[in-house]
Design an enzyme around this catalytic site. Sequence first.
Site, short mmCIF file in Angstrom:
data_model
loop_
_atom_site.label_atom_id
_atom_site.label_comp_id
_atom_site.label_asym_id
_atom_site.label_seq_id
_atom_site.Cartn_x
_atom_site.Cartn_y
_atom_site.Cartn_z
N GLY A 43 0.68 -1.30 -0.17
CA GLY A 43 -0.11 0.03 0.09
C GLY A 43 1.06 1.19 -0.12
O GLY A 43 0.65 2.12 -0.70
N CYS A 44 1.81 1.14 0.84
CA CYS A 44 2.87 2.53 0.92
C CYS A 44 3.65 2.71 -0.47
O CYS A 44 3.64 3.78 -1.03
CB CYS A 44 3.72 2.21 2.27
SG CYS A 44 2.80 2.28 3.47
N THR A 45 3.78 1.60 -1.18
CA THR A 45 4.27 1.66 -2.47
C THR A 45 3.64 2.23 -3.40
O THR A 45 4.12 3.08 -4.27
CB THR A 45 4.99 0.29 -2.81
OG1 THR A 45 6.17 0.00 -1.81
CG2 THR A 45 5.64 0.53 -4.16
#
Length: 153
Positions: A43-45
Amino acid sequence: MLAVGDTAPDFELLDQHGESVSLSDYRGHYVVVYFYPRADTPGCTTEACGFRDSWDEFEERDVPVLGISDDPVSDLDKFAEKYDLPFRLLSDEDGEASAKYHSYGEKNMFGKTFDGVFRNTYIVGPDGTIEHVYEGVSPDGHAGELLDALASE
């Protein structure tokens, strides 16, 4: 959560290059301050790459993007390098700055309880006040959502 019209709490953190960054350094500009749980996770990527892929539009509007997590500087450097991220990632290892933005606290995952960063975003106005608040952000398409909000400013 902080609300629209609140004064954005200042912070001083190290970026992925070990350089000190303060929110007050950007007074006079709109600034995107986004909080994310962990560098180089799916998700952060997705969220970070969305900012990267829209970077030209943020630059055209002269809007810096500051990503904040509780990762150490060395992890942020690897994350930025791996995905060619053109904006600053800030290390808030103790969660102090994130807590000021109501973006740090108890989380539950896989049956374990721990403290961590919540996925929230704030647009801070040129005068240092909160202009927009996004809580529990969906990473996919978030950069576009922010650009839409900035277009109305």
